[in-house]
Design an enzyme around this catalytic site. Structure first.
Site, PDB file in Angstrom:
ATOM      1  N   LEU A  12       0.808  -1.216   0.000  1.00 49.47           N
ATOM      2  CA  LEU A  12       0.000   0.000   0.000  1.00 49.47           C
ATOM      3  C   LEU A  12       0.844   1.270   0.000  1.00 49.47           C
ATOM      4  O   LEU A  12       0.518   2.249   0.675  1.00 49.47           O
ATOM      5  CB  LEU A  12      -0.971  -0.012   1.185  1.00 49.47           C
ATOM      6  CG  LEU A  12      -2.115  -1.017   1.065  1.00 49.47           C
ATOM      7  CD1 LEU A  12      -2.964  -1.030   2.328  1.00 49.47           C
ATOM      8  CD2 LEU A  12      -2.983  -0.694  -0.163  1.00 49.47           C
ATOM      9  N   ALA A  13       1.933   1.248  -0.752  1.00 52.73           N
ATOM     10  CA  ALA A  13       2.578   2.513  -1.093  1.00 52.73           C
ATOM     11  C   ALA A  13       1.664   3.225  -2.084  1.00 52.73           C
ATOM     12  O   ALA A  13       0.594   2.720  -2.435  1.00 52.73           O
ATOM     13  CB  ALA A  13       3.963   2.260  -1.668  1.00 52.73           C
ATOM     14  N   MET A  15       1.525   3.704  -5.300  1.00 58.37           N
ATOM     15  CA  MET A  15       1.070   2.993  -6.499  1.00 58.37           C
ATOM     16  C   MET A  15       0.023   1.947  -6.146  1.00 58.37           C
ATOM     17  O   MET A  15      -0.997   1.809  -6.829  1.00 58.37           O
ATOM     18  CB  MET A  15       2.254   2.340  -7.207  1.00 58.37           C
ATOM     19  CG  MET A  15       3.164   3.302  -7.949  1.00 58.37           C
ATOM     20  SD  MET A  15       2.414   3.975  -9.447  1.00 58.37           S
ATOM     21  CE  MET A  15       2.491   2.537 -10.534  1.00 58.37           C
ATOM     22  N   ASN A  34      -0.932  -5.114   3.732  1.00 59.14           N
ATOM     23  CA  ASN A  34       0.408  -4.538   3.752  1.00 59.14           C
ATOM     24  C   ASN A  34       1.163  -5.131   4.933  1.00 59.14           C
ATOM     25  O   ASN A  34       0.568  -5.369   6.002  1.00 59.14           O
ATOM     26  CB  ASN A  34       0.339  -3.009   3.884  1.00 59.14           C
ATOM     27  CG  ASN A  34       1.662  -2.344   3.578  1.00 59.14           C
ATOM     28  OD1 ASN A  34       1.984  -2.094   2.417  1.00 59.14           O
ATOM     29  ND2 ASN A  34       2.449  -2.048   4.601  1.00 59.14           N
ATOM     30  N   ARG A  35       2.451  -5.373   4.728  1.00 58.11           N
ATOM     31  CA  ARG A  35       3.249  -5.987   5.803  1.00 58.11           C
ATOM     32  C   ARG A  35       3.175  -5.158   7.081  1.00 58.11           C
ATOM     33  O   ARG A  35       3.078  -5.701   8.184  1.00 58.11           O
ATOM     34  CB  ARG A  35       4.703  -6.141   5.341  1.00 58.11           C
ATOM     35  CG  ARG A  35       5.560  -6.918   6.317  1.00 58.11           C
ATOM     36  CD  ARG A  35       6.967  -7.099   5.786  1.00 58.11           C
ATOM     37  NE  ARG A  35       7.635  -5.808   5.598  1.00 58.11           N
ATOM     38  CZ  ARG A  35       8.909  -5.683   5.235  1.00 58.11           C
ATOM     39  NH1 ARG A  35       9.637  -6.762   4.977  1.00 58.11           N
ATOM     40  NH2 ARG A  35       9.443  -4.479   5.093  1.00 58.11           N
ATOM     41  N   LYS A 185       8.282  -3.601 -20.545  1.00 54.88           N
ATOM     42  CA  LYS A 185       8.289  -2.461 -19.627  1.00 54.88           C
ATOM     43  C   LYS A 185       9.710  -1.920 -19.472  1.00 54.88           C
ATOM     44  O   LYS A 185       9.930  -0.695 -19.397  1.00 54.88           O
ATOM     45  CB  LYS A 185       7.732  -2.875 -18.263  1.00 54.88           C
ATOM     46  CG  LYS A 185       7.842  -1.803 -17.168  1.00 54.88           C
ATOM     47  CD  LYS A 185       7.167  -0.508 -17.556  1.00 54.88           C
ATOM     48  CE  LYS A 185       6.893   0.402 -16.364  1.00 54.88           C
ATOM     49  NZ  LYS A 185       8.031   0.684 -15.499  1.00 54.88           N
ATOM     50  N   ASN A 189      11.035   1.849 -20.351  1.00 55.17           N
ATOM     51  CA  ASN A 189      11.780   2.733 -19.457  1.00 55.17           C
ATOM     52  C   ASN A 189      13.079   3.207 -20.103  1.00 55.17           C
ATOM     53  O   ASN A 189      13.496   4.355 -19.918  1.00 55.17           O
ATOM     54  CB  ASN A 189      12.076   2.029 -18.134  1.00 55.17           C
ATOM     55  CG  ASN A 189      10.865   1.954 -17.230  1.00 55.17           C
ATOM     56  OD1 ASN A 189       9.728   2.045 -17.698  1.00 55.17           O
ATOM     57  ND2 ASN A 189      11.093   1.786 -15.951  1.00 55.17           N
ATOM     58  N   ARG A 289      23.492  10.446 -17.562  1.00 53.90           N
ATOM     59  CA  ARG A 289      23.145  10.569 -16.143  1.00 53.90           C
ATOM     60  C   ARG A 289      24.356  10.298 -15.263  1.00 53.90           C
ATOM     61  O   ARG A 289      24.554  10.968 -14.241  1.00 53.90           O
ATOM     62  CB  ARG A 289      21.994   9.618 -15.788  1.00 53.90           C
ATOM     63  CG  ARG A 289      20.696   9.961 -16.495  1.00 53.90           C
ATOM     64  CD  ARG A 289      19.502   9.276 -15.862  1.00 53.90           C
ATOM     65  NE  ARG A 289      18.294   9.472 -16.641  1.00 53.90           N
ATOM     66  CZ  ARG A 289      17.067   9.186 -16.216  1.00 53.90           C
ATOM     67  NH1 ARG A 289      16.889   8.675 -15.002  1.00 53.90           N
ATOM     68  NH2 ARG A 289      16.026   9.384 -16.991  1.00 53.90           N
ATOM     69  N   HIS A 453      42.152 -13.735 -35.601  1.00 52.89           N
ATOM     70  CA  HIS A 453      40.718 -13.932 -35.402  1.00 52.89           C
ATOM     71  C   HIS A 453      39.957 -14.199 -36.703  1.00 52.89           C
ATOM     72  O   HIS A 453      38.749 -14.382 -36.667  1.00 52.89           O
ATOM     73  CB  HIS A 453      40.114 -12.712 -34.698  1.00 52.89           C
ATOM     74  CG  HIS A 453      40.557 -12.582 -33.278  1.00 52.89           C
ATOM     75  ND1 HIS A 453      40.205 -13.472 -32.297  1.00 52.89           N
ATOM     76  CD2 HIS A 453      41.353 -11.661 -32.671  1.00 52.89           C
ATOM     77  CE1 HIS A 453      40.733 -13.104 -31.134  1.00 52.89           C
ATOM     78  NE2 HIS A 453      41.443 -12.003 -31.337  1.00 52.89           N
ATOM     79  N   TYR A 482      33.502 -15.431 -32.448  1.00 55.39           N
ATOM     80  CA  TYR A 482      32.063 -15.416 -32.143  1.00 55.39           C
ATOM     81  C   TYR A 482      31.493 -14.109 -32.650  1.00 55.39           C
ATOM     82  O   TYR A 482      32.215 -13.132 -32.856  1.00 55.39           O
ATOM     83  CB  TYR A 482      31.805 -15.578 -30.648  1.00 55.39           C
ATOM     84  CG  TYR A 482      32.262 -14.407 -29.808  1.00 55.39           C
ATOM     85  CD1 TYR A 482      31.382 -13.393 -29.482  1.00 55.39           C
ATOM     86  CD2 TYR A 482      33.584 -14.335 -29.371  1.00 55.39           C
ATOM     87  CE1 TYR A 482      31.801 -12.318 -28.726  1.00 55.39           C
ATOM     88  CE2 TYR A 482      34.016 -13.255 -28.594  1.00 55.39           C
ATOM     89  CZ  TYR A 482      33.107 -12.248 -28.287  1.00 55.39           C
ATOM     90  OH  TYR A 482      33.511 -11.186 -27.543  1.00 55.39           O
TER      91      TYR A 482
END
Length: 484
Positions: A12-13, A15, A34-35, A185, A189, A289, A453, A482
């Site tokens: 129950l945060a 979100m 909720n815990r 998802k 992001n 970032r 190679h 490879y």
């Protein structure tokens, strides 16, 4: 007799609370746990007052409150907490009951959890949920994947609470097997990282090259939001630039230029490296970032490493028009790369992804929602086997049309010492992708020279490998090779 709940929610945060309220709005009876049980009491007495939401004080009570097959959605922190909650729930559930992880989990964890939960006779869904607090409350984008047998049971709930496009189609549909939902998802992001960095670069150019103030730049973003760049991120950027602090000055000036991150962009870049996908823009967005985070070093370097002192003497309005085209072209490249990664991963993990459907799921409710995604949906509707968005007529024409403006903007940025990792990186990728020949022949010769190679030849079939004894002393022994 107590009416049983349609779905149970753990966590129950903000979100979790908002999603529970959203489901209640749509006529589903929700039981919550909720815990820290005091959060349940506070939620029931405050935000959930007057609703049909049921509070419970233990996992056992939560499970007992649910209809069969029981459906439980976890809205808790990704990682070990999810594994702990699943382990606690499994002994309480019957075969065919369903656990949904609605957190920001790594798709590899969802692959593992699908296998482990199914081995005990239950079903698992890893559902990527995007849209933040507002999306959870009024309609997020939901990307479910996992146990295919679970979809029919959860589809009515998830599609009802999801965002809707103009014709009422929900921004939620089945993505694919095991970790596919959380993978999509994750890519969402990663693209979000790229979009945000690209917008920041446009702001930087207008501020530092054109000398525009926040009010003027806000007006540009507001205008862009009425055209082909219409999107949630462009919209909020205009709002942010217009916002004033308590002293009447733009709040943006008071915010430290150090960007944080939760890791999903980095996961996307790492996955691209593993897949051998040239996901250059999301990687650059993550590195940007990181660069912002070394603020003290940048301050020290700014005192000893001079840059160009050029003054802009061109037509400002023309530059802004060119900048709009450059942003759009770079955005196309970013999404093209994201879709390349989805295609490569689908082959690796045997997922049957609906690429147009993914664009539809992102069309509303999520952070990267934009009119642009409708173009992607249409491209895959015309050609479901489209290998790259740049090969679609609309997108190829768009980047070709923007080409001159795009190059002028990047050149101007370089001349003024403005870092443009996304805008210039997108152009570099475009020039590489459209090139029939790249200097990798020299690179491969170098690898053969120092490491034996081997290389392929243009006058022989693909798959035949050759080695040259470049110095006359290297011999004929070759190294293993490879493809990355």
């Amino acid at each position: 007799m107590t009416t049983l709940a349609d779905i149970g929610l753990i966590g129950l945060a903000v979100m979790g609370q908002n999603l529970a309220l959203n489901m209640d709005d749509h006529g589903f009876r929700v039981a919550v746990f909720n815990r820290t049980t005091s959060k349940v009491t506070r939620f029931i007495e405050n935000e959930a007052a007057g609703t049909n939401i049921i509070g419970t004080d233990s996992p056992e009570a939560l499970v007992k409150s649910l209809k069969r097959p029981r459906v439980l959605i976890l809205m808790i922190q990704a990682g070990q907490a999810v594994d702990n909650s699943i382990a606690q729930l499994l002994p309480l559930l019957d075969d065919g009951d369903i656990i949904i992880d609605g957190g920001n989990s790594n798709f590899r964890d969802s692959i593992r959890r699908t296998r482990e939960v199914e081995a005990q006779g239950k079903l698992f869904i890893g559902a990527g949920i995007s849209g933040g607090e507002e999306g959870a409350r009024y309609g997020p984008s939901i990307m479910p994947g996992g146990s295919v047998a679970a979809w029919d049971s959860v589809k009515p709930i998830l599609q009802a609470v999801a965002a809707k496009v103009a014709d009422g189609t929900p921004c939620c549909d089945w993505v694919g097997e095991d970790g596919a939902g959380h993978f999509v998802k994750m890519v969402h992001n990663g693209i979000e990282y790229g979009d945000m960095q690209l917008i920041s670069e446009a702001y930087h150019l207008m501020s530092q090259v054109l000398g525009m103030d926040e009010r003027e730049i806000s007006a540009v973003f507001q205008r862009w939001n009425q055209g082909k760049l219409e999107s949630f991120l462009i919209e909020i950027t205009g709002n942010i630039l217009a916002y004033r602090d308590e002293d009447g000055e733009p709040l943006l000036r008071a915010i430290l230029d150090v960007a944080s991150q939760k890791g999903t962009g980095k996961w996307t870049a790492v996955t691209a490296l593993e897949e051998g996908t040239p996901l250059t823009l999301i990687g650059e967005a993550v590195f940007a970032r990181f660069l912002s985070a070394i603020k003290d070093q940048r301050l020290a370097a700014s005192k000893v490493l001079p840059g160009p002192q050029a003054a802009f003497d061109g037509d400002r309005d023309a530059f802004i028009s060119n900048l709009e085209q450059a942003v759009y072209a770079a955005k196309i490249i970013s999404y093209a790369q994201g879709y390349m990664l989805m295609r490569d991963a689908a082959r690796t993990y045997n997922w049957n992804l609906n690429y147009g459907g993914v664009a539809l799921m992102w069309r509303e409710g999520c952070i990267i929602r934009s009119a642009f995604l409708g173009k992607i949906q249409r491209a895959y509707a015309v050609n479901p086997d489209l290998e790259n968005l740049l090969l679609d007529d609309y997108f190829s024409e768009a980047v070709i049309t923007a080409g001159s403006a795009w190059r002028q903007v990047v050149t101007t940025g370089i001349q003024h010492g403005i870092p443009l990792p996304i805008m210039s990186g997108a152009l570099a990728f475009y020039d590489g992708y459209r090139s029939a020949n790249l200097p990798a022949n020299l690179l491969q010769a170098q690898r053969d020279y120092f490491g034996a190679h081997t290389y392929e030849r243009v006058d022989r079939p693909r798959g035949e490998y050759f080695h040259t004894n470049w110095t006359g002393t290297g011999g004929d022994v070759t190294a293993g090779s490879y493809d990355a």
